[in-house]
Design an enzyme around this catalytic site. Structure first.
Site, short mmCIF file in Angstrom:
data_model
loop_
_atom_site.label_atom_id
_atom_site.label_comp_id
_atom_site.label_asym_id
_atom_site.label_seq_id
_atom_site.Cartn_x
_atom_site.Cartn_y
_atom_site.Cartn_z
N HIS A 1 -33.53 -32.64 -107.94
CA HIS A 1 -33.47 -34.05 -107.35
C HIS A 1 -32.02 -34.22 -106.72
O HIS A 1 -31.40 -35.37 -106.71
CB HIS A 1 -33.51 -35.01 -108.62
N SER B 1 -17.34 -29.24 -83.11
CA SER B 1 -17.11 -30.75 -82.62
C SER B 1 -16.30 -30.66 -81.17
O SER B 1 -15.37 -29.89 -80.95
CB SER B 1 -16.58 -31.69 -83.54
N LYS C 1 -13.32 -28.64 -86.80
CA LYS C 1 -14.61 -28.87 -87.41
C LYS C 1 -15.68 -27.60 -87.25
O LYS C 1 -15.85 -27.23 -86.20
CB LYS C 1 -15.52 -30.01 -86.85
N GLU D 1 -29.29 -25.01 -88.60
CA GLU D 1 -29.89 -26.15 -87.56
C GLU D 1 -30.77 -25.40 -86.62
O GLU D 1 -31.87 -26.04 -86.38
CB GLU D 1 -28.73 -26.96 -87.13
#
Length: 462
Positions: free
Chosen positions: A190, A320, A326, A333
């Site tokens: 969870h 980025s 970053k 993805e």
């Protein structure tokens, strides 16, 4: 542009003089300007090349076509198989649901190419030695040839591309599972802290998902190997000589090395495409697994300072255009997007598979277009994901130990010693007081320090 004229049963059609296709192809090209030209998958065209060559040889063996015709048709089919005539197949997927236009495109190209190879000019269409319908399409119908080409293309791409890529990923995950087998970390359910697990056990779950999906695909190959050829228009085999189907299968198996066989029921294999529906469902299963696995990897690598950060991913490119330094989980993805596309394709294939009317499925081009797209996308994305993500995953030992030591769910080990209720009190007190489980257990008088150390050992909880 210079044109030549060709005739079909509807009249005369003008065709660019240098193109090998004929009147029926040109009519389809004019009447179905939907989507991108040449959108019919090239795998289908190559499969037709194999099929027409096998058919010519079968017809020769049965004594209904001459050796000269067999030989010249086979030569042109080899050119199609080897990609030398790719620019002669301009038709789109969005055509007749039987794929007749593409079958005739292949027939016409073979006929006209034979004509030219024999020293004639395309303009002299009345002198053709090889007729598109009577010779190239002999003993066949679009309904059984397109269905057969669908299965050849599907089987071929799975064996040569999709399955090997999945096996590569499975091996990489198995290797990580072994490398990480002694790294104890906190488990999560969870999205919340749970009891300990090893990083190797976690990756073994991923490996098992991929293995089961791979086996699921392999189990469907038996049905996919059945070919409809010999059923002609509706499955009865009208105008097809006895033994033709078995001879074609023999040649196709020889050319490809695949164990093709005659369909158990040709009515079923032309009127439906349940075998492809089944196989794509297995492909979808792998896609579903990959979304779960990729999301887990994104989650576990999140950070580097404000997230979980238990594993490091390869730094492949800047993440980025505005935030210096970053780096993002881009391979995760990309494969997630691919898998979502595959799930969408599965809905399309399911609907198209249900659209058989009486003796013919009328969404054949749509089914194979989506199937081949899924197979290629899955293979390509898995290869990329394996090479540029999974192979380079490394554990962050310091962070893993830090999170393990702080976890309140280690208290679960005390259940069998002091009971659930007291264990729950210890956990709640440790959380509220921002202290440790051990400190609260001793303060409450439930355990001695020695007893706590004996019972609460993450390395014995896995």
């Amino acid at each position: 542009m210079i044109f030549r004229e060709e005739k079909d049963t509807l009249g005369t059609v003008k065709i660019p003089v240098e193109k090998y296709w004929g009147a029926q192809t040109e009519r389809s090209r004019i009447n179905f300007k939907i989507g991108n030209p040449n959108s019919m998958p090239i795998e289908i065209i190559r499969s037709f090349g194999l099929l027409k060559k096998a058919s010519a040889n079968a017809n020769f063996d049965l004594g209904i076509i001459s050796e000269k015709k067999r030989n010249i048709i086979s030569e042109v089919c080899d050119e199609i198989i080897n990609g030398k005539l790719d620019d002669q197949f301009p038709l789109v997927v969005w055509q007749t649901g039987s794929g007749t236009h593409t079958n005739m495109n292949v027939n016409e190209v073979i006929s006209n190419r034979c004509h030219v190879k024999m020293g004639e000019k395309l303009e002299n269409s009345e002198k053709r030695f090889i007729h598109a319908n009577d010779d190239v399409n002999m003993s066949q119908s679009s309904n059984d040839t397109f269905s057969t080409a669908m299965h050849i293309a599907s089987y071929k791409i799975l064996l040569e591309k999709t399955i090997p890529s999945i096996e590569k990923l499975k091996k990489s995950l198995q290797k990580k599972s072994l490398l990480f087998k002694n790294i104890v970390k906190i488990g999560r359910t969870h999205f919340m802290d749970a009891i300990p697990i090893t990083l190797g056990q976690e990756f073994s779950g991923y490996s098992s998902q991929i293995l089961h999906g791979l086996n699921s695909i392999k189990r469907t190959l038996q049905n996919l190997s059945e070919l409809a050829i010999g059923g002609t228009a509706v499955g009865t085999g009208l105008n097809c000589p006895k033994g033709y189907d078995k001879k074609v299968i023999k040649y196709l198996s020889k050319y490809t090395g695949f164990p093709f066989k005659v369909a158990d029921n040709k009515f079923e294999s032309i009127a439906s495409h349940d075998a492809i529906v089944e196989t794509h469902s297995a492909i979808k299963r792998v896609a579903v697994s990959l979304i779960k696995i990729s999301n887990d990897i994104r989650f576990l690598s999140s950070g580097p300072r404000s997230g979980i950060n238990e594993i490091h991913l390869p730094e492949n490119e800047p993440g980025s255009s505005i935030m210096p330094g970053k780096v993002n989980p881009t391979q995760c993805e990309a494969i997630i997007m691919v898998c979502m596309q595959i799930i969408g394709n599965d809905v399309t294939i399911s609907m198209a598979g249900a659209s058989g009317n009486c003796e013919l499925n009328v969404c054949k081009p749509l089914i194979i277009y989506n199937f081949l797209q899924s197979s290629k996308l899955l293979s390509d994305s898995i290869c990329s994901f394996t090479s540029f993500c999974v192979n380079g995953i490394t554990p962050n030992y310091k962070r893993i130990k830090e999170l393990l030591d702080k976890s309140l769910m280690l208290v679960t080990a005390l259940n069998i010693h002091i009971g659930y209720e007291k264990s729950s009190i210890i956990a709640k007190k440790a959380y509220l007081n921002n202290s440790t489980l051990k400190k609260e257990a001793v303060r409450l008088g439930y355990l001695t320090s020695e007893e706590f150390d004996k019972y609460v050992n993450p390395y014995k909880m896995i």
